[in-house]
Design an enzyme around this catalytic site. Structure first.
Site, PDB file in Angstrom:
ATOM      1  N   ASP A  28      -1.531   7.298   5.929  1.00  0.00           N
ATOM      2  CA  ASP A  28      -2.653   6.362   5.569  1.00  0.00           C
ATOM      3  C   ASP A  28      -2.711   5.504   6.725  1.00  0.00           C
ATOM      4  OD1 ASP A  28      -3.885   4.292   4.799  1.00  0.00           O
ATOM      5  OD2 ASP A  28      -2.812   3.508   3.169  1.00  0.00           O
ATOM      6  N   LYS A  66     -11.705  -1.150   7.526  1.00  0.00           N
ATOM      7  CA  LYS A  66     -11.105  -2.160   8.593  1.00  0.00           C
ATOM      8  C   LYS A  66     -11.181  -1.539   9.798  1.00  0.00           C
ATOM      9  CE  LYS A  66      -8.233  -2.797   4.626  1.00  0.00           C
ATOM     10  NZ  LYS A  66      -7.406  -2.080   3.685  1.00  0.00           N
ATOM     11  N   TRP A 121       0.827  -1.157   0.022  1.00  0.00           N
ATOM     12  CA  TRP A 121      -0.186   0.044   0.324  1.00  0.00           C
ATOM     13  C   TRP A 121       0.916   1.123  -0.020  1.00  0.00           C
ATOM     14  CZ3 TRP A 121      -4.367  -1.210  -1.883  1.00  0.00           C
ATOM     15  CH2 TRP A 121      -5.131  -2.440  -1.417  1.00  0.00           C
TER      16      TRP A 121
HETATM   17  C1  LIG Z   1      -6.778  -1.725   2.590  1.00  0.00           C
HETATM   18  C2  LIG Z   1      -5.949  -0.579   2.724  1.00  0.00           C
HETATM   19  C3  LIG Z   1      -5.630   0.281   1.616  1.00  0.00           C
HETATM   20  C4  LIG Z   1      -6.615   0.045   0.412  1.00  0.00           C
HETATM   21  O1  LIG Z   1      -7.873   0.683   0.595  1.00  0.00           O
HETATM   22  P1  LIG Z   1      -9.122   0.866  -0.411  1.00  0.00           P
HETATM   23  O2  LIG Z   1     -10.195   1.224   0.420  1.00  0.00           O
HETATM   24  O3  LIG Z   1      -9.405  -0.563  -0.849  1.00  0.00           O
HETATM   25  O4  LIG Z   1      -8.487   1.586  -1.508  1.00  0.00           O
HETATM   26  C5  LIG Z   1      -4.733   1.207   1.582  1.00  0.00           C
HETATM   27  N1  LIG Z   1      -3.674   1.159   2.624  1.00  0.00           N
HETATM   28  C6  LIG Z   1      -3.956   0.367   3.583  1.00  0.00           C
HETATM   29  C7  LIG Z   1      -2.992   0.590   4.867  1.00  0.00           C
HETATM   30  C8  LIG Z   1      -4.873  -0.586   3.514  1.00  0.00           C
HETATM   31  O5  LIG Z   1      -4.944  -1.427   4.585  1.00  0.00           O
END
Ligand SMILES: *Cc1c(COP(=O)(O)O)cnc(C)c1O
Length: 357
Positions: free
Chosen positions: A167, A191, A100
């Site tokens: 993020d 999540k 990511w």
């Molecule tokens: C799941 C995840 C993403 C991607 O998320 P989407 O909403 O599916 O684009 C990005 N960064 C992290 C750390 C993630 O766990």
């Protein structure tokens, strides 16, 4: 019915009360006689949800006055682009701690000079790099606090000489965060914060508007701050469930209380991994995530992997298959996962060890 224990990495387990209230609202939203997904998003009852949700984010994370919270579509992956569009003028630095993080970096490289100051790919992203210096000649430094796939986490709010952007898709609301240290925090809700379909952005407002590029209306975070996340139709269902999820977090004592619960869950599981002769953890100990716990069969036991997977399944464990780039197992123990769920997994690991001794 057999009790099942859900360890899915995302979308994932959400608090039952949020799901129950969503079902109710799908039938009748706030006594209007209309379904949540049929109401106009311009009604006062919807405004209440938006306002409550924004206020809960601010309260739970003690977000300072000069920040705003915005809810958009597109997922964290679209967030990668929002970051670069709104903050990258010339140069940006990234910490490359996983797939990511790398994708976030790649997105920025399309819009300017962006590079990784450190990278842990040499050991398949099993650790968080420590010996690096954050450059002072960049527009921002980007980190991924929790690396969902590898089970590593940056657990402290680092001191950063330039605007820090994070993020936090997979560890937001799992622990206290000093928001004032960040220029922006963002992530997909699915999540810890709610269902898929909504992306949260916590933005220090006065850092916007510093880039000279043309920013398309929908990609300009100022558009969404100005319109209270209602420039266009918001994902009402996702925001509703997110609001219910935040209400649940508050009801159990807020982020501080949930952090203590999460620490205990993670310790329970890591202690078992370290004790059990069948398994070993993949992440370096000082980088271990409290949200995603990755482990594999111990050396010499590799051929028991499928057997353990089947055994765990028979005991009601769901979603413990590791990501294909790591293999083995991953238990995602987000906020809604209980100590009881973790203990069930531990019992299952112990039973398997006994069986194979
Ligand atoms: C799941 C995840 C993403 C991607 O998320 P989407 O909403 O599916 O684009 C990005 N960064 C992290 C750390 C993630 O766990």
């Amino acid at each position: 019915m057999k009790k099942i224990h859900v360890f899915n990495a995302g979308p994932c387990l959400l608090p039952q009360v949020a799901i129950d209230n969503a079902i109710e609202a799908l039938k009748d939203f706030k006594g209007t006689g209309i379904s949540l997904i049929s109401i106009s998003h311009r009604t006062p009852q919807w405004d209440e949800v938006m306002n409550e949700c924004r206020a809960l984010w601010k309260e739970l994370l003690h977000i300072p006055e000069d920040y705003e919270v915005v809810f958009l579509g597109g997922g964290a992956s679209m967030g990668f682009l929002y970051v670069a569009m709104n903050f990258l003028e010339k140069k940006a630095a990234y910490l490359d701690t996983g797939v990511w993080a790398h994708k976030a970096l790649k997105e920025a490289q399309g819009l300017g000079e962006a590079y990784a100051v450190a990278c842990s790919k040499d050991k398949n992203y099993t650790y968080i790099p420590k010996d690096y210096e954050i450059p002072t000649d960049v527009d921002y430094f980007h980190i991924t606090t929790n690396n969902t796939i590898y089970g590593t986490e940056i657990k402290e709010d680092i001191d950063c000489p330039v605007p820090l952007i994070a993020d936090m898709s997979s560890d937001i609301l799992s622990r206290p965060v000093d928001v004032s240290k960040y220029a922006m925090i963002y992530g997909g809700a699915q999540k810890n914060a709610g269902p898929a379909g909504v992306t949260f952005f916590i933005i220090k407002k006065d850092l916007l508007g510093k880039v000279t590029r043309y920013i398309p209306t929908m990609l300009d975070l100022r558009t969404h701050i100005d319109k209270d996340s209602m420039f266009n139709t918001p994902p009402v269902f996702s925001i509703f469930v997110m609001n219910e999820t935040l209400k649940w977090v508050k009801s159990i004592g807020g982020v501080e209380a949930i952090h203590a619960i999460n620490e205990k869950k993670a310790k329970t599981l890591y202690d078992e991994i370290d004790r059990n002769s069948m398994f070993i953890g993949t992440a370096e100990k000082d980088s271990r995530s409290i949200m995603n716990v990755c482990f594999v069969m111990a050396p010499g036991k590799e051929d028991l992997q499928d057997e353990f997977m089947a055994f765990a399944k028979s005991k009601g464990m769901v979603g413990i298959k590791g990501h294909r780039s790591v293999g083995g197992f991953r238990a995602s123990i987000y906020n809604a996962c209980s100590q009881e769920d973790v203990e069930a997994l531990v019992a299952c690991m112990q039973e398997f060890e006994q069986l194979k001794k």
